[in-house]
Design an enzyme around this catalytic site. Structure first.
Site, short mmCIF file in Angstrom:
data_model
loop_
_atom_site.label_atom_id
_atom_site.label_comp_id
_atom_site.label_asym_id
_atom_site.label_seq_id
_atom_site.Cartn_x
_atom_site.Cartn_y
_atom_site.Cartn_z
CG HIS A 57 -1.88 -1.03 1.38
ND1 HIS A 57 -2.99 -1.12 0.58
CD2 HIS A 57 -1.97 -2.07 2.26
CE1 HIS A 57 -3.72 -2.16 0.95
NE2 HIS A 57 -3.12 -2.76 1.95
C1 BDR Z 1 -2.57 1.50 5.51
O1 BDR Z 1 -2.86 1.16 6.85
C2 BDR Z 1 -1.67 0.76 7.48
O2 BDR Z 1 -1.92 -0.33 8.33
C3 BDR Z 1 -0.68 0.47 6.41
O3 BDR Z 1 0.64 0.76 6.85
C4 BDR Z 1 -1.08 1.41 5.31
O4 BDR Z 1 -0.52 2.68 5.51
C5 BDR Z 1 -3.40 0.62 4.60
O5 BDR Z 1 -4.76 0.84 4.84
#
Ligand code: BDR
Ligand code: CA
Length: 314
Positions: A244
Site C-alpha cells: 500500500h
Molecule cells: C494503511 O494502513 C496501514 O496499516 C498500512 O501501513 C497502510 O498505511 C493501509 O490501509
C-alpha cells in the site's frame, strides 16, 4: 538529474518500511526529512522504528518525532497487522543516528520554508502531522508542490466497510489536508489493492540472500499471516500482501505507473457508522471543484520491479 525534494511522514509499520526502502534508494528522490505519525503503533514505537530503519538502511536523514495522538479521536493502532512492535517479529539493531532535536511540525516548517524549490510531501500514515502543519502554518502552502498520500478509498474500506485505516485513524486531520488547497494525490485502496505481491515474488525476495531481504521476507510473511486470520479475508481483501504505502512514493517517482482522475474528496467525520470515509464524489453530486487526483489503478508489474530494484541497491 535534478532530484525531487521530499518530506516523508510515516508510521512504520511493515509496508511503511517497504516505502522507505524505495524512497531512500531511488536516484530521483532526495529525502530531506522523515517525520513519524502515530497509527500502526503508538508514536514511541513508530518513531523508534523509523530511526532504526533509516539507520539500518545506512542513510543519514533527519528523523523528527510527530504528534502522539489524532486531533480529536482516540488513538487506535493496528497490532494485528503490524505486531506489538510495528515490525512484525523482526528486530532492527539500535540506531546509530540520533533523533532530531526539533518536533516534526517545526522541522517540516523549516525544511519547507527554506527550500529553494517546492517540497513534495509523501505520507503513509494518518495525516495528523501534515493536517496540523497546514492549519497552524498555512504560509507553508506556497512552497509545497503536492501531497502524495496513501489513504482513503472511493469504494470499500479495510477497517470499516467504507473507510481505509489511515483516514479512519484521524479523519479531522485528513479533512484539513483535502481542504488545504495544496494538490493532493490520493493513493487509496482502489489502487493499492492492486499493488499485491505474488507468492513467487515473496519467495524471490528471500532468494536475494541479503540480511535486508531476509528481514523484508519475514515482515511480509507476518503481514500475510495476519491477513489470513482477519475478517477482511473476503473478496476485496484476500490474504495477499499489498505494498500500500509504496504506492505513495512510487507515484512521485513515476506517475505513469498509475491511472487516476480529478475528483472532489471530503472526509465524513460526523456519522457514528462511517466516520473516516473518504467521500470521493465521482458522480459530482456536490458540484464542487476537484481537490484531489484519485488513483484507481496501478501497473502492478512495474511497481514490483521498482521495489525489487530498490532491494538490490542495499
Ligand atoms: C494503511 O494502513 C496501514 O496499516 C498500512 O501501513 C497502510 O498505511 C493501509 O490501509
Ligand atoms: Ca502506513
Amino acid at each position: 538529474m535534478a532530484k525531487i525534494p521530499v518530506i516523508i511522514d510515516t508510521d512504520p509499520g511493515i509496508d511503511d518500511f517497504m516505502m522507505l526502502i524505495v524512497g531512500l534508494a531511488h536516484e530521483k528522490i532526495d529525502v530531506r526529512l522523515i517525520t513519524t505519525a502515530a497509527g500502526n503503533q503508538e508514536q514511541d514505537k513508530t518513531y523508534e522504528n523509523a530511526l532504526r530503519m533509516v539507520s539500518y538502511l545506512g542513510k543519514d536523514v533527519e528523523v523528527a518525532r510527530g504528534l502522539d495522538r489524532p486531533i480529536f479521536k482516540e488513538l487506535e493502532t493496528a497490532p494485528d497487522f503490524h505486531g506489538e512492535t510495528g515490525t512484525g517479529k523482526v528486530l532492527f539493531p539500535d540506531p546509530v543516528i540520533e533523533g532530531s532535536q526539533r518536533p516534526a511540525i517545526s522541522a517540516m516548517y523549516d525544511v519547507i520554508m527554506t527550500s529553494d524549490e517546492p517540497i513534495t510531501i509523501v505520507t503513509s500514515g494518518p495525516l495528523t502531522n501534515v493536517g496540523m502543519l497546514l492549519n497552524a502554518h498555512p504560509e507553508v502552502k506556497f512552497n509545497i508542490k503536492k501531497i502524495s498520500i496513501m489513504g482513503g478509498a472511493a469504494m470499500g474500506g479495510n477497517v470499516i466497510p467504507t473507510a481505509e485505516f489511515n483516514i479512519y485513524a484521524d479523519p479531522d486531520a485528513a479533512e484539513l489536508v483535502f481542504r488545504s488547497g495544496v494538490p493532493v494525490v490520493m493513493s487509496g485502496l482502489d489502487a493499492t489493492r492492486e499493488a499485491y505481491l505474488l507468492e513467487s515474488e515473496i519467495e524471490a525476495i528471500r532468494e536475494i540472500g541479503t540480511d535486508l531481504a531476509e528481514k523484508v521476507y519475514k515482515m511480509l510473511k507476518f503481514y500475510q499471516e495476519a491477513a489470513e486470520g482477519s475478517p477482511f479475508n473476503v473478496p476485496y481483501f484476500e490474504d495477499v500482501v499489498r505494498l500500500h504505502d509504496a504506492c505513495a512514493i512510487a507515484y512521485v517517482i513515476d506517475p505513469s505507473l498509475f491511472r487516476g482522475n480529478f475528483y472532489y474528496v471530503t472526509v465524513e467525520r460526523a456519522s457514528p457508522l462511517t466516520a473516516g470515509t473518504t467521500f470521493v464524489d465521482y458522480l459530482n453530486t456536490l458540484d464542487m471543484q476537484p481537490n484531489a487526483y484519485v488513483l484507481y489503478d496501478v501497473n502492478r508489474d512495474e511497481l514490483v520491479n521498482l521495489f525489487f530494484d530498490a532491494l538490490h541497491q542495499y
